[in-house]
Design an enzyme around this catalytic site. Sequence first.
Site, PDB file in Angstrom:
ATOM      1  N   GLU A 123       1.921  14.511   3.897  1.00 10.97           N
ATOM      2  CA  GLU A 123       1.600  14.413   5.319  1.00 10.97           C
ATOM      3  C   GLU A 123       2.687  15.009   6.211  1.00 10.97           C
ATOM      4  OE1 GLU A 123      -1.017  13.564   6.950  1.00 10.97           O
ATOM      5  OE2 GLU A 123      -2.250  12.829   5.304  1.00 10.97           O
ATOM      6  N   GLU A 166       4.660   6.582 -17.802  1.00  8.84           N
ATOM      7  CA  GLU A 166       5.744   5.904 -17.078  1.00  8.84           C
ATOM      8  C   GLU A 166       6.773   5.267 -18.005  1.00  8.84           C
ATOM      9  OE1 GLU A 166       4.737   1.474 -15.909  1.00  8.84           O
ATOM     10  OE2 GLU A 166       3.186   2.806 -15.131  1.00  8.84           O
TER      11      GLU A 166
END
EC number: 4.2.1.126
Length: 294
Positions: free
Chosen positions: A84, A115
């Site tokens: 953004e 992960e």
Amino acid sequence: MSMLKNINTEKRNPRSFNLDSMSVQESVNLMIDEEYGVIEALKEQSLNIAKIVEVTSQALKKGGRIVYVGAGTSGRLGILDAVECPPTFSVDYNTIIGLIAGGEKAFIQAQEGAEDNPDFGKEDLLKINLTAKDVVIGIAASGRTPYVIGALEYANSIEATTIAISCTKQAKISSYADYNIEAVPGPEVLTGSTRLKAGTTQKLILNIISTLSMVSVGKVYQNLMVDVKPTNEKLVERSKNIICEATGVDYVTAQDFYMKANKSVKVAIVMILNDCDYEQALAILKKNNNFIKS
């Protein structure tokens, strides 16, 4: 006993023991009420958050980057915040980067086991050519994700600044970071589902870090996003309205200067406030380190 049992994000919330038998209205009210814990957690960590904003701001001023690193929800939130920033502040896509365990495909589909390997965190930072000027922000609600720890360890090894954001006290990742935020919103309504309050807490922290870091480098005038990139019709109209708000001119005048300024909101504002032409406005901004000074 499982090590997870003692982590805040894994504890059961006594208020939601009967979640499966509550009415819809009762459960909606409960989930709304539980969000108050998010704000309290942020208030408790406000000094740490402010310090980190100072750190990231200084890094940007010196040409460094902000790199978010996380897995699952934490990684996705980092990417959301990073992507953004270019349209909002006209920064390069490499200024704020979001990395997620398992790569871009993990944004829409979980990558099993990604992960759990700390080496993957290091490898992802090597791919972006991390330098000592950069800031690595490791995000893990549980505070123990190996991928994040691996990234922080590598960042430390090249003397990049490191920050850990978790939602549990005495988080493991905090010991791998120069600075940390341990914002604890309380146990989730759905036990262990850290996409809920923990995710909201992390998102708000990232909002604060990125927004105020951009303020510090002149991307904001008053409370206006004067470096917005007008990539669609809505943003073109917002750009003209920002010019009106910042200078007090009418819409037609704002539209005229928007075009004269080569569609740069910031340049248009400087032209109006200083009664100057395009080239002079650019020179004024350069002199003021890209800040608008009225």
